[in-house]
Write an enzyme that holds these catalytic residues in place. Structure first.
Site, PDB file in Angstrom:
ATOM      1  N   GLU A 189       0.801  -1.228   0.000  1.00 35.30           N
ATOM      2  CA  GLU A 189       0.000   0.000   0.000  1.00 35.30           C
ATOM      3  C   GLU A 189       0.831   1.275   0.000  1.00 35.30           C
ATOM      4  OE1 GLU A 189      -2.841  -0.510   3.167  1.00 35.30           O
ATOM      5  OE2 GLU A 189      -3.913  -2.085   2.107  1.00 35.30           O
ATOM      6  N   GLU A 273      -5.588  -7.875  -1.897  1.00 34.87           N
ATOM      7  CA  GLU A 273      -6.041  -7.864  -0.512  1.00 34.87           C
ATOM      8  C   GLU A 273      -7.490  -7.420  -0.506  1.00 34.87           C
ATOM      9  OE1 GLU A 273      -3.515  -6.171   2.542  1.00 34.87           O
ATOM     10  OE2 GLU A 273      -5.271  -5.438   3.650  1.00 34.87           O
TER      11      GLU A 273
END
Length: 800
Positions: A189, A273
Site C-alpha cells: 500500500e 487484498e
C-alpha cells in the site's frame, strides 16, 4: 435453509429436472417457484481468463503470532481447517509477510536480518506457517510481501538496492525451508517505483528466481495498469496487477470493478487484498468479492486479510479472519462462516482452471440484486463447477442449466452455506446429488445462500472440534531458559521492535529476552516505543515483576492491565512503570488516544548499565503500587482499567534485556482472573441454578463445586462472564435496592459492568450498588440482588 413452496402453475423446460434446494436437501418437484428462471449455458468451449486461486494473508501483521504456540492436537486442527484440501477453507493462495521489525497492524513481524549481514532464517513463524501449508497442500501458491523494513535498509530509503537484496535473502531463507515462492510484491500500500520493480525483476532472474512473478503494486486503485500500458520495461517486470479492496473497504462488496486499462494489460488481475471483516459477519461480502470481482473486473485471484486471528483479543481486528485462535493455553479456536465461504470456491476449483464465459457466469436474472454466479472448467476439460451466491436476493431464484461443450453431463454434487444462520451446522452442508436429464437440470436457490454445484468429488467438512476456552491461569512465569537463542518466547507478542531470546549479559548465565531492533525501522504505520504484550486480558488483581538489564542509557517500561489497543500501536491503554538508568521513575497511564499521563514520579539512585534490577507493578482493585529491588517506589489510586495483560518495553530502540517474568495473583484484591466468586459471609459461591444458560436466570448462592456455572471471568470491559458469553446482569437495567441479579447475553450495558474493589465489594457501574446476598442469608439457593453498599459480609466477595 428455509423451504419455499413451488408454484404448480408453471411447466418445466423439456428434458429438465427441477430441484428445489431446501433445508432438507434437494427435492425434485413438478415446478419451481414463480420467480423467472435464469437460463444458464455452461459451455466448455466458451472459456475466459485463467483462475489463479482464492486464499488469505498471514501478516500485516502479527495476526498468526499465537498459532505456533497452540498445543497439539488443536494446532494441527486449525492448520487442517485452513489448508487441508477437502476439509476446510482449502486455501489456494497464501501471502506471507516479509517481516521488518515494525508494527503492520496487530503486531511487528520479526526481521530475518535485524542488522546488515546477520541473517536468521529461522526467525518468527512465517516460514513455519508456509511449511505447514505446503505439507497439507503441496499445490498451494505462496506470495511474499513486505510491509516494513529494518532501519538500515537504504539509509531509511525503502526503494533501494538494499531492499532488493533483503527480499532475495528472504527468498533464500524460504528455499532453505523447502518453500517455493511463486509471487512477490513491492511495498504494501505504498505505491510503486517503476525503476525499482525493474531492478527487482533483474535481481530475481540473476539469483535463480526467474519463475517468481512480481505483483504490482498492492495498493489502492489500478495505477499500475496505467503505467504498464505506457512503459514497456515496467510491463515486462510486472507479472500480476494487484489492487487492494477493489470492491470497497469494509463495504458490502456489491460492485467490484477494475479499470479498462487494467483489463487491457492482458495481465492477471487480482484483488490482492480484500476482506478485513469479521469471521462470521463478513462472509457475504467475502463471496461477493470473488464472484463479482470476476464479473465486474475480470479479477482471477483473491487474497483475504487475514488468514487467522491468532492474536490477543484486545488488539484491533481481533475477529477478522477465516478462523479465530486467541487462546493457545486452552487450545480453543473458532471457525468463521467466511472459512466456509472460501471453501465453497476452493474445494470446487483449482488454480489453472478457466472461467466460462457467456451465460455460464453472470447475475441471476440479469439483475445484481438477485445474486451472482461464476462457472469454471477443469484442466481435464470435462469437469466443471458453478458457484452461486444469493446474498442480495429477496426471493428464491431458479436456474435452468444446460451443459454442453464436452463437459460432463453426469450427476452434480451440491454443497451450500446459509449466510443468514449463526449456527455452524448450517455452513458448508452437503445436499443430495442432482442428475441431469439430457444435459439439463433446474435448481431453485433460496435467498442469502452460497451454493457450489460440481461434477468433481473430494469435498468434505472437517470434524475436529475445539475445546472450551479458558483463561491463562495464575501464577504465570517465564525465565526464558527453555528456548534456543534467537527464537521467540512463548505467548510474547511483539507490538513494535523485536524481542528474541538471547544469552544473558551482566554476569548472568542462561537465557534472557532482549529487544534486538537497534534503530527505528522503515515503518508502515506510526512509530512507538518498542514493546510487547503477553498474558490474559482478564487478569485483574495481580503482581507482575521482571528483572531488567539496561544495555544502553534510556528507559524501560513494565506494563500492567494492558487493555484495549487502537491503531497505531502507541494507542495502548495500560498502566506503566517507567524506569530510567538515571534512577528517575514514574507510574503512568497510557490511553487509546495515545495520551500518557504521569500518576506519580520520583527518583532514586542511578541504576547503572549492564546491571540487574527487579521491577514490579502490583494491582489491588484501584490501588497500583510500583517497586524496585523490593523497595516501594510509589502507590497511586486509579480505576481506569480493571483488567489486562502485562508487557515489557523500552522507550525507543535500546537493546535492553529482561529475565524472570512473573505474574502472581494478588489475593489482597480478590486475586485470580477467573473462577469462583465466593461470599465472605456464606462461604458459598455465585451460582447459575441447574447450569441454566437461559437469559434471565437469577443467580444464587450455592456450595462451591468448581462447575462451569460457577466459573466467572472479569473482562477488560468490567464484565463478569460465565459460559463464555453470558454476563452477570442487573435485571431490566434496574438500579433500585432489591433489583435481581441474573445472567444475560453480554451487550455492553452498564447494568453488566462491575467494579471489583480491593475491599471485596463488587459494585454495579450502572447502579453504584453492591452485589448482595438477599437479606444477609447464607443458605443454598439464596438469590442475589443489588443493594446500597453497607459493609456487610453478604456484600463481600473473593475471586479464586
Amino acid at each position: 435453509m428455509h423451504a419455499r413452496r413451488a408454484n404448480a402453475g408453471r411447466r418445466l423446460p423439456a428434458l429438465a429436472l427441477a430441484v428445489v434446494l431446501t433445508a432438507a436437501g434437494a427435492t425434485a418437484v413438478n415446478a419451481p417457484p414463480a420467480q423467472a428462471a435464469t437460463s444458464i449455458a455452461v459451455n466448455g468451449g466458451a472459456t475466459g481468463r485463467v483462475f489463479d486461486g482464492v486464499g488469505a494473508i498471514s501478516g500485516g501483521g502479527g495476526n498468526s503470532r499465537l498459532l505456533v504456540d497452540y498445543p497439539e492436537p488443536q494446532r494441527s486442527q486449525v492448520l487442517d481447517y485452513l489448508f487441508k484440501p477437502g476439509y476446510g477453507a482449502a486455501v489456494q493462495l497464501l501471502k506471507l509477510e516479509i517481516g521488518g521489525d515494525a508494527n503492520s497492524t496487530d503486531g511487528a513481524e520479526p526481521s530475518h536480518q535485524h542488522v546488515r549481514g546477520d541473517v536468521n532464517c529461522n526467525v518468527g513463524y512465517e516460514f513455519w506457517l508456509g511449511e505447514q501449508a505446503v505439507a497439507r497442500n503441496p499445490d498451494i501458491r505462496l506470495i511474499a510481501l513486505p510491509w516494513a523494513a529494518p532501519g538500515w535498509i537504504g539509509g531509511g530509503n525503502f526503494w533501494s538496492q538494499d531492499m532488493i537484496d533483503y527480499d532475495i535473502s528472504w527468498l533464500n531463507c524460504a528455499k532453505q525451508h523447502g518453500l517455493t515462492v511463486h509471487y512477490i510484491g513491492g511495498w504494501n500500500e505504498r505505491g510503486h517505483n517503476k525503476t525499482w520493480y525493474q531492478n527487482l525483476r533483474s535481481a530475481l532472474n540473476a539469483n535463480g528466481y526467474g519463475a517468481v512473478q512480481i505483483v504490482g503494486d498492492d495498493s489502492f486503485g489500478w495505477s499500475t495498469a496505467d503505467d504498464i500500458l505506457n512503459d514497456q520495461a515496467f510491463r515486462a517486470a510486472v507479472g500480476v496487477v494487484g489492487a487492494h479492496y477493489p470492491c470497497g473497504y469494509l463495504g458490502a462488496a456489491t460492485s467490484c470493478p477494475s479499470s479498462a486499462n487494467a483489463v487491457a494489460t492482458g495481465k492477471p488481475l487480482w484483488a490482492s487484498e480484500f476482506g478485513s471483516q469479521d469471521h462470521v459477519a463478513g462472509s457475504a461480502p467475502y463471496i461477493r468479492s470473488i464472484t463479482r470481482g470476476y464479473l465486474d473486473g475480470q479479477m482471477t485471484g483473491f487474497v483475504n486479510w487475514p488468514l487467522v486471528a491468532a492474536l490477543y483479543p484486545n488488539l484491533p481486528f481481533s475477529t477478522d479472519a477465516l478462523a479465530v485462535a486467541p487462546s493457545p493455553w486452552s487450545g480453543a479456536y473458532r471457525l468463521g462462516r467466511s472459512l466456509w465461504a472460501n471453501a465453497q470456491v476452493a474445494q470446487f476449483t483449482q488454480p489453472g482452471w478457466r472461467f466460462l464465459t457467456g451465460s455460464a457466469s453472470g447475475y441471476l436474472g440479469g439483475n445484481r440484486n438477485n445474486g451472482s454466479y461464476i462457472s469454471l472448467k477443469s484442466t481435464n476439460n470435462t469437469d466443471y463447477s458453478t458457484v452461486y451466491e444469493t446474498s442480495t436476493a429477496s426471493a428464491a431464484q431458479t436456474v435452468d442449466v444446460a451443459v454442453t461443450g464436452g463437459l460432463s453431463g453426469g450427476a452434480v454434487h451440491v454443497w451450500s452455506t446459509d449466510l443468514g444462520s449463526a449456527n455452524p451446522a448450517d455452513w458448508f452442508v452437503r445436499q443430495p446429488d442432482v442428475t441431469p436429464t439430457g444435459g439439463r437440470y433446474s435448481l431453485t436457490l433460496q435467498p442469502n445462500r452460497i451454493y457450489s454445484v460440481t461434477t468433481t468429488t473430494g469435498q468434505g467438512r472437517g470434524t475436529a472440534t475445539s475445546p472450551a476456552s479458558a483463561p491463562l491461569a495464575l501464577p504465570y512465569s517465564d525465565d526464558f531458559d527453555a528456548y534456543a537463542s534467537r527464537t521467540q518466547a512463548r505467548y510474547f507478542s511483539d507490538m513494535q521492535g523485536s524481542y528474541e531470546v538471547r544469552p544473558c549479559a551482566g554476569g548472568r548465565t542462561g537465557q534472557c529476552l532482549q529487544q534486538v531492533t537497534p534503530i527505528r525501522p522503515i515503518e508502515w504505520q506510526d512509530d512507538s516505543d518498542a514493546f510487547g504484550l503477553v498474558g490474559d486480558t482478564t487478569w485483574n488483581n495481580y503482581k507482575v515483576s521482571v528483572d531488567v538489564n539496561m544495555q544502553q542509557a534510556g528507559t524501560v517500561t513494565l506494563l500492567g492491565r494492558a487493555n484495549t489497543q487502537l491503531r497505531p500501536q502507541g494507542h495502548q491503554a495500560a498502566y506503566q512503570l517507567r524506569l530510567a538508568n538515571t534512577g528517575a521513575w514514574a507510574i503512568a497511564k497510557s490511553t487509546t488516544s495515545g495520551t500518557l499521563t504521569t500518576l506519580a514520579s520520583g527518583s532514586r539512585g542511578q541504576l547503572g548499565l549492564n546491571t540487574w534490577h527487579n521491577a514490579s507493578l502490583s494491582f489491588s482493585g484501584t490501588q497500583i503500587t510500583a517497586a524496585l529491588d523490593g523497595t516501594t517506589l510509589g502507590t497511586v489510586t486509579d480505576g481506569s482499567y480493571a483488567a489486562g495483560q502485562v508487557g515489557l518495553g523500552v522507550v525507543g530502540y535500546q537493546t535492553n534485556m529482561f529475565d524472570n517474568l512473573s505474574v502472581t495473583a494478588n489475593n489482597g484484591g480478590g486475586g485470580g482472573t477467573v473462577g469462583a466468586i465466593r461470599g465472605q459471609g456464606s462461604g458459598r459461591c455465585v451460582d447459575v441454578p441447574n447450569q441454566s444458560q437461559a437469559n434471565g436466570t437469577v443467580t444464587v448462592l450455592w456450595d462451591c463445586n468448581g462447575g462451569a456455572n460457577q466459573s466467572w471471568t472479569l473482562t477488560a470491559a468490567k464484565q463478569l462472564v460465565v459460559y463464555g458469553g453470558k454476563c452477570l446482569d442487573v435485571a431490566n437495567r434496574g438500579t433500585a435496592d432489591g433489583a435481581a441479579v441474573d445472567i444475560y447475553d453480554c451487550n455492553g450495558g452498564t447494568n453488566q459492568q462491575w467494579t471489583v474493589n480491593s475491599d471485596g465489594t463488587i459494585v454495579g457501574v450502572g447502579s453504584n450498588k453492591c452485589l448482595d446476598a438477599t437479606g444477609g442469608a447464607t443458605a443454598n439457593g439464596t438469590p442475589l440482588e443489588i443493594w446500597t453498599c453497607n459493609g456487610g459480609s453478604n456484600q463481600k466477595w473473593s475471586m479464586s
